[in-house]
Design an enzyme around this catalytic site. Sequence first.
Site, PDB file in Angstrom:
ATOM      1  N   PRO A   2      17.904  88.350  20.825  1.00 14.07           N
ATOM      2  CA  PRO A   2      17.654  89.633  21.487  1.00 14.07           C
ATOM      3  C   PRO A   2      18.393  89.747  22.823  1.00 14.07           C
ATOM      4  CG  PRO A   2      15.609  88.634  20.726  1.00 14.07           C
ATOM      5  CD  PRO A   2      16.671  87.584  20.626  1.00 14.07           C
ATOM      6  N   GLU A   3      19.167  90.807  22.973  1.00 11.80           N
ATOM      7  CA  GLU A   3      19.798  91.118  24.255  1.00 11.80           C
ATOM      8  C   GLU A   3      19.535  92.595  24.528  1.00 11.80           C
ATOM      9  OE1 GLU A   3      23.434  89.346  25.347  1.00 11.80           O
ATOM     10  OE2 GLU A   3      23.330  87.731  23.879  1.00 11.80           O
ATOM     11  N   LYS A  51      16.232  93.757  29.569  1.00 13.73           N
ATOM     12  CA  LYS A  51      15.648  93.064  28.426  1.00 13.73           C
ATOM     13  C   LYS A  51      14.133  93.250  28.363  1.00 13.73           C
ATOM     14  CE  LYS A  51      19.135  89.422  28.302  1.00 13.73           C
ATOM     15  NZ  LYS A  51      19.339  87.963  28.204  1.00 13.73           N
ATOM     16  N   ARG A 247      22.654  77.318  29.964  1.00 13.52           N
ATOM     17  CA  ARG A 247      22.904  77.962  28.679  1.00 13.52           C
ATOM     18  C   ARG A 247      24.208  77.450  28.102  1.00 13.52           C
ATOM     19  NH1 ARG A 247      20.003  82.717  28.391  1.00 13.52           N
ATOM     20  NH2 ARG A 247      20.454  82.579  26.162  1.00 13.52           N
TER      21      ARG A 247
END
Length: 258
Positions: A2-3, A51, A247
């Site tokens: 999800p972005e 988001k 990340r």
Amino acid sequence: MPEGDTVHRTARRLADALVGHEVTRFDIRVPRSATADLRGEEVVAVLPRGKHLLERIGAWTLHSHLKMEGRWDVYRPGQRWAASTHAARAVVGTAHAETVGFHLALVEVLPTADEDRIVGHLGPDPLGPDWDAAEAARRLGADSRAAHVALLDQRNVAGFGNEYANEMLFVRGIPPTRPAAEIDAAALLDVGVRMIRANLSRSARTFTGDSRPGRRTWVYRREGKPCRRCGAIILAGSLGATATSERNVFWCPVCQSP
């Protein structure tokens, strides 16, 4: 993953199902807001902010964040859920639809008047009606950290996640470790805005223009494979503002040479 584009599509689906209807079922399965009961209230709006999802119900807001695995499903009343009930973190139902949030990393109920407490710190949203490209470029360009880290900081720009950061930097030929203060922030964001807006209407997110499976990204999760432009082997590593926020990063050592 999800972005920002996923969140905006989710908000649109939830709005179509809920807005204008009275809540008949309201079940929050997290301790902090488990006692909240908004049955009898009308769903006023469902808004995406970066988001974050904001479901305005009466004078209250149900705030959720999808993080890595979260999603909201829409069902007919009584329809069997596609995922385990143990994964459900929030249920909002009306006489016409039942919406269920699965694997949500964050769920809370707060007065709508207090929304600024949870989203007021966010930077401009490229999918929002008030997108401010100049302000976003100013924030990103003032960040002395690695460009990849700066892009993921939602205080600079709200909505770009790890997949977008990797793909945007490749297209602009920027090494992920180059300080954001040393790049053309406006040009990088222009690429990102065009990417995320194009993907908003696509069933499968793509960055290359080729929607076939395995052909949709330039570098993301393609370590060890040849660059689609120059043939060099894609490299991988990790970056983050802190050790706990690192990340995965992917880049072409030729197309994104230091």
